[in-house]
Design an enzyme around this catalytic site. Sequence first.
Site, PDB file in Angstrom:
ATOM      1  CG  HIS A 142      -4.489   7.284  -3.077  1.00  0.00           C
ATOM      2  ND1 HIS A 142      -4.382   6.357  -2.008  1.00  0.00           N
ATOM      3  CD2 HIS A 142      -3.550   7.452  -3.447  1.00  0.00           C
ATOM      4  CE1 HIS A 142      -3.152   5.993  -1.954  1.00  0.00           C
ATOM      5  NE2 HIS A 142      -2.205   6.921  -2.802  1.00  0.00           N
ATOM      6  CB  SER A 165      -0.896  -0.051   1.131  1.00  0.00           C
ATOM      7  OG  SER A 165      -1.563   1.587   1.505  1.00  0.00           O
ATOM      8  CD  GLU A 197      -8.463   4.241  -4.252  1.00  0.00           C
ATOM      9  OE1 GLU A 197      -8.536   2.906  -4.116  1.00  0.00           O
ATOM     10  OE2 GLU A 197      -7.557   4.728  -3.789  1.00  0.00           O
ATOM     11  CG  ASP A 207      -6.781   7.863   1.126  1.00  0.00           C
ATOM     12  OD1 ASP A 207      -5.893   7.945   0.102  1.00  0.00           O
ATOM     13  OD2 ASP A 207      -7.248   6.716   1.711  1.00  0.00           O
ATOM     14  CG  HIS A 211      -2.220   5.017   2.470  1.00  0.00           C
ATOM     15  ND1 HIS A 211      -2.705   6.462   2.797  1.00  0.00           N
ATOM     16  CD2 HIS A 211      -3.395   4.791   1.601  1.00  0.00           C
ATOM     17  CE1 HIS A 211      -3.573   6.729   1.887  1.00  0.00           C
ATOM     18  NE2 HIS A 211      -4.136   5.697   1.255  1.00  0.00           N
TER      19      HIS A 211
HETATM   20 ZN   LIG Z   1      -5.482   6.024  -0.364  1.00  0.00          ZN
END
Ligand SMILES: [Zn+2]
Length: 259
Positions: free
Chosen positions: A233, A173, A230, A182, A175
């Site tokens: 993001h 990920s 997304e 986000d 992140h």
């Molecule tokens: Zn994200």
Amino acid sequence: MSTKRGTKKRRKKRYRIKKRFFVFLLIFILCIFGMVKCTAWLMSDEDSGSIQDHGTEGADDEIRRTAIDSTEEWKLVLVNKNHKLPADHSVETAPVAGRSGYQFDSRAIGSLNQMIEDAASEGLEIEVCSAYRTIEYQENLIKAQVAKYVAQGMSQTDAEVRTATEIIEPGASEHNLGLAVDLVAKSYQHLEEDQENTAENKWLQANCTNYGFILRYPKGKQGITGIIYEPWHFRYVGEAAAKEIMEQGICLEEYLGEY
Ligand SMILES: [Zn+2]
């Protein structure tokens, strides 16, 4: 008789001259014809060659990418299911201004805070939904989800398979890297495609490159990124790369030639 013979000789001579002239003319015509044919053939080959060359050049030049120095490589680290971070990955983080509990890479935190602040000065309220997540946190998230499904009566294997479709594995990920965030509109705090219709998201998509951010999972790039569109993001890559990526309408994998 002698006059007749003389006339015959002259006729024969004229005939020979005419014959030679026609032979030369024929050779000349053939030469011209050959040259025209040759030129035409060469030209068509050049054209098709140049089309092919453009094709090859196109593949090389397709992506505009400014070379960066090694001290800036951290900005362009690729993280996805094929490029996982090591389990011991660590990064120095700093808190996101005014949002307790959210951390971001300390080298890029200034840009993130500035972006949110500038949006606020235009009356746009942006909320942070997720920022840096440790690999350990990601592991715990997965364990908790598996446990939840097992408690609901699912087998351990089924629970793991289902969880894998919902939560990205640890290290895969963005992140976990510390450079992804986000962001949602305060008035619409949902991680849904409709997020793109909020004034906040429109502003972010239009202005994020000025702060070194890109929309990491754009529309139509799921086949490459492996992640759905997304609109919330955002990923920090530095201003120069961000502008090149967004202007060319490509994703990070394409920019880095890693897909
Ligand atoms: Zn994200």
